[in-house]
Design an enzyme around this catalytic site. Structure first.
Site, PDB file in Angstrom:
ATOM      1  N   GLY A  97     -47.957-109.845 -12.957  1.00 36.54           N
ATOM      2  CA  GLY A  97     -47.031-109.815 -14.075  1.00 36.54           C
ATOM      3  C   GLY A  97     -47.624-110.223 -15.398  1.00 36.54           C
ATOM      4  CD  GLU A 105     -47.526-104.664 -11.936  1.00 40.44           C
ATOM      5  OE1 GLU A 105     -48.537-104.319 -12.577  1.00 40.44           O
ATOM      6  OE2 GLU A 105     -47.206-105.859 -11.776  1.00 40.44           O
TER       7      GLU A 105
END
Length: 249
Positions: A97, A105
């Protein structure tokens, strides 16, 4: 050999697992960008694949490189997702992140039969937490969400400063250089990110569960049990680490 070359080596090794006809999750970040570029070279020489990008930035990179794209609404599964990570521990738990794409993701990784993590060896750590943990949140009720996050931290035996990510922040090597005059960073999904400097996360699975239970938390950067293998590039070459399966699997 510089870090960028190591990232490209890891990407090239992961590309060896890609076969004709595969449906691929395409990660976000500097290492994943190398993979997309190398994949594009293979596509131009005849490889037939289709990809699902995890961010708008990756979508643009894939289009530039000639990689055909689709969405998870149009296909029922992905064969492999190839993505980078900010930290990887020996159980192949991850912090992701740093680039702000953790929600997409994680959706893409969870929809995949396998997830291959590609990184330079500096991302390999004995315990997660040196890199700030990104927590994607709804802007509404932010202070209430922050208080709930602090309570979850206390229950899980961790603590640390939290800061809303600014648009001009650069998250690198565990340090965040904020521009105090910058606007708030907004994810592709329209959310904000709180970065938590925790230092050490002894039980990442416990913390992941606690954060996921908070209504204002959209997603967090702890990827638990999603990575199948990690490809690490270092000065002595490539290491491939496979996730150990629990007894009985």
């Amino acid at each position: 050999m510089d870090m960028d070359q190591l990232k490209r080596q890891a990407a090239a090794r992961a590309l060896e697992d890609v076969r004709d006809g595969m449906q691929l999750g395409l990660g976000t970040g500097s290492t994943a960008k190398h993979f997309v570029e190398l994949l594009g070279e293979r596509v131009r020489t005849g490889l037939k694949v289709i990809g699902v990008p995890t961010s708008e930035a990756t979508r643009l990179d894939a289009m530039r490189c000639g990689v055909p794209l689709t969405t998870l609404d149009e296909i029922d599964h992905l064969d492999i997702t190839i993505d980078g990570a900010d930290e990887i521990d020996p159980e192949l738990n991850l912090i992701k992140g740093g680039g702000g794409a953790l929600l997409r993701e994680k959706i893409v990784a969870a929809a995949s039969d396998r997830m291959i993590v590609i990184a330079d060896e500096s991302k390999w750590v004995p315990t997660l937490g040196r890199f700030p943990l990104p927590i994607e949140v709804i802007p509404f009720g932010l202070e209430a969400t922050r208080r709930a996050i602090e309570k979850a931290f206390a229950q899980c035996g961790v603590s640390g400063q939290m800061a809303v990510r600014k648009a001009k922040d650069r998250v690198k090597d565990g340090a965040k250089g904020a521009d105090e005059d910058g606007h708030v960073f907004v994810t592709d999904g329209g959310h904000w990110i709180v970065d938590a400097q925790l230092g050490r996360i002894a039980d990442p699975a416990h913390l992941a569960t606690a954060l996921s239970a908070i209504p204002g938390v959209v997603e967090h950067g702890l990827f638990i049990g999603l990575a199948s293998s990690a490809v690490l590039a270092g000065g002595e070459g490539i290491r491939v680490i496979e996730r150990r399966k629990p007894k009985g699997d």
